[in-house]
Scaffold this active site. Structure first.
Site, PDB file in Angstrom:
ATOM      1  N   LYS A 132       0.835  -1.202   0.000  1.00 42.04           N
ATOM      2  CA  LYS A 132       0.000   0.000   0.000  1.00 42.04           C
ATOM      3  C   LYS A 132       0.869   1.251   0.000  1.00 42.04           C
ATOM      4  CE  LYS A 132      -4.049   1.899   2.470  1.00 42.04           C
ATOM      5  NZ  LYS A 132      -4.974   1.704   3.609  1.00 42.04           N
ATOM      6  N   SER A 159      -9.859   1.648   2.508  1.00 34.01           N
ATOM      7  CA  SER A 159      -8.983   2.421   1.646  1.00 34.01           C
ATOM      8  C   SER A 159      -7.922   1.569   0.945  1.00 34.01           C
ATOM      9  CB  SER A 159      -8.301   3.507   2.469  1.00 34.01           C
ATOM     10  OG  SER A 159      -7.486   2.924   3.467  1.00 34.01           O
ATOM     11  N   SER A 167     -10.078  -0.673   6.762  1.00 34.42           N
ATOM     12  CA  SER A 167      -9.488  -0.576   5.428  1.00 34.42           C
ATOM     13  C   SER A 167      -8.759  -1.805   4.914  1.00 34.42           C
ATOM     14  CB  SER A 167      -8.543   0.620   5.363  1.00 34.42           C
ATOM     15  OG  SER A 167      -9.294   1.791   5.244  1.00 34.42           O
TER      16      SER A 167
HETATM   17  N1  GLN Z   1     -13.374   3.655   5.788  1.00 29.93           N
HETATM   18  C1  GLN Z   1     -12.841   4.156   7.007  1.00 29.93           C
HETATM   19  C2  GLN Z   1     -12.532   5.617   6.872  1.00 29.93           C
HETATM   20  O1  GLN Z   1     -12.827   6.146   5.870  1.00 29.93           O
HETATM   21  C3  GLN Z   1     -11.644   3.370   7.398  1.00 29.93           C
HETATM   22  C4  GLN Z   1     -10.399   3.836   6.775  1.00 29.93           C
HETATM   23  C5  GLN Z   1      -9.202   3.040   7.180  1.00 29.93           C
HETATM   24  O2  GLN Z   1      -9.309   2.015   7.852  1.00 29.93           O
HETATM   25  N2  GLN Z   1      -8.041   3.529   6.808  1.00 29.93           N
HETATM   26  O3  GLN Z   1     -11.997   6.221   7.743  1.00 29.93           O
END
Ligand code: GLN
Length: 472
Positions: free
Chosen positions: A78, A153, A177
């Site tokens: 990532k 994400s 995410s």
């Molecule tokens: N979808 C969640 C957010 O938008 C989680 C994001 C994440 O785990 N980095 O914050």
């Protein structure tokens, strides 16, 4: 070799038996990336030349009989995890050309095993989002249905593995995410216990919530990758001391029934229930448990996370890192660089975070959220005196279409209802594919989420392997 079915475990055996070399394996992935990624856009950058060099070095290690679990295994990383000398942009314009000056601890560990790094993967900017549509460099498509999002994400990491463009990948999970994109692409995703994996060299979003973890095809691979990256690190002040973990096989599954009434698609819930039934038939005890504060997790998360992110992102000021837009005064440099460098979702969260931390509002929002967070943590601790593990779906619905939720941030946030309480409590959780639901003639994968107490990853792998045997 059939890359679509290849796992770390299988590749390891084949490499050690010299059925093919790490270089041949890497070349096969690079070829697939060249063929498929122009459509999917899982990668922001592919490191062909360097990946081949790493594969050659891995082949030497294998020839010397020194191979470790990940030697010669091609991985995707990532874009918010630092690799020395490589761009790490967090899919943001503000870091578009930022070159990392050191290796994240997880990367140093993987380098030590002579893993192969294929490239860096697309993501929601600074890991804020659930669809990868917030990337400054365009969205990633779900390889299972290209009209749909791959989750976020860590959507690029998920699409790379689901699209047979990497054997496995690293993602980061602040509120889901890793687990949510794994669920939407038919993969296994693990969010480790907070502190089990070093955050050194992971770009900080919500420092009290962030963890690096694996996205893999099977549970066995998640275990292999987790074992390779975990461990105490003096460079991370919240790192946990090394422990063996407990090898307890879970027997009882607690289901917070009332929480499941939070707007879950009916057919997805049916798949979840049928999986529970199969587990019961396999000897697990399944019981309803009460966790009345769980539904507040979402509201608490969307206060705590922006608060921490607004502070963490203050370092991107146009002076110290990345983009800098010249202006007449230092204040103007900050304003212009941040105004143009950050995308809309990042700006929204900085505004929310600054607001909930500001004098006069911190008591009403931030401190209250912290108190409820403590109550959620206590609720998990209490629940684990009654049950070995807790099960909920990973997401309330299968992968949605591009654009479906971009106009409504709250609808996008609701996607995280089942994943964020886990990060608030710091406990580990895994998403394992358990079946599929049909949408417009396509079968879309469903994730079954299992949550364990701190340090309980072995419980997750153990039941995860049982779930893999029962697809619905
Ligand atoms: N979808 C969640 C957010 O938008 C989680 C994001 C994440 O785990 N980095 O914050």
């Amino acid at each position: 070799m059939d890359l679509s079915k290849l796992t770390i475990a299988k590749a390891r055996r084949a490499l050690d038996l010299k059925e093919y070399s790490a270089l041949e394996l890497t070349d096969a992935y690079l070829k697939n990336i060249a063929a498929r990624d122009p459509e999917i856009h899982a990668y922001l950058e592919v490191w062909e030349k360097q990946a081949r060099e790493e594969a050659k070095a891995a082949d030497e290690t294998i020839a010397q009989g020194q191979a470790k679990a990940l030697t010669g295994i091609p991985l995707a990383i990532k874009d918010n995890i630092l690799i020395e000398g490589r761009i790490a942009s967090s899919a943001s314009k503000i870091l578009e050309n930022y070159v990392a000056s050191y290796d994240a601890t997880v990367i140093a560990k993987l380098k030590g095993s002579r893993a192969v790094f294929l490239g860096r993967t697309n993501m929601d900017e600074f890991a804020m989002g659930s669809s990868t549509e917030n990337s400054a460099f365009g969205p990633t498509k779900n390889p299972i249905d290209t009209s749909r999002i791959p989750g976020g994400s860590s959507g690029g990491s998920a699409a790379a593995v689901a699209g047979a463009m990497a054997a496995a990948a690293l993602g980061s999970d602040t509120g889901g995410s890793i687990r949510q994109p794994a669920a939407h692409t038919g993969l296994v995703g693990l969010k480790p216990t907070y502190g089990a994996v070093s955050r050194f060299g992971l770009m900080a979003m919500g420092s009290s919530l962030d963890q690096v973890g694996p996205l893999t095809k099977i549970v066995e691979d998640a275990r292999i990758l987790f074992e390779a990256i975990r461990g105490y690190d003096g460079n991370d002040s919240t790192s946990l001391p090394d422990s063996k973990g407990e090898a307890k096989k879970p027997r009882s599954i607690g289901v917070p029934r009332k929480f499941l009434e939070s707007g879950v698609d009916k057919d997805l819930l049916d798949v979840f229930e049928r999986t529970l039934e199969s587990l019961r038939a396999n000897g697990y005890e399944v019981k309803d448990i009460e966790m009345p504060t769980l539904p507040y997790g979402l509201a608490v998360y969307y206060i705590v996370m922006p608060a921490e992110a607004s502070t963490n992102l203050a370092r991107f000021d146009g002076i110290r890192y990345g983009l800098s837009i010249p202006a007449g005064s230092i204040g103007e440099v900050y304003a212009r660089t941040r105004g143009q460098g950050f995308g809309p979702e990042v700006r929204r969260r900085i505004l929310v975070g600054t607001f909930v931390l500001s004098a006069g509002y911190a008591d009403a929002y931030y401190r209250k959220a912290r108190a409820v967070r403590a109550a959620i943590t206590d609720e998990f601790a209490r629940a684990f005196t009654e049950t070995d593990i807790i099960a909920v779906p990973t997401t309330p619905a299968p992968a949605f279409k591009f654009g479906e939720k971009t106009a409504d941030p709250l609808a996008m946030y609701a996607e995280d209802i089942f994943s964020v309480p886990v990060n608030l409590a710091g406990v580990p959780a895994i998403s394992v594919p358990c079946g599929s639901v049909a949408r417009e003639g396509k079968d879309l994968p469903v994730g079954f989420q299992v949550i364990a107490p701190h340090g309980g990853e072995e419980r997750l792998f153990s039941i995860g392997e049982d779930i893999e045997k029962t697809r619905h």
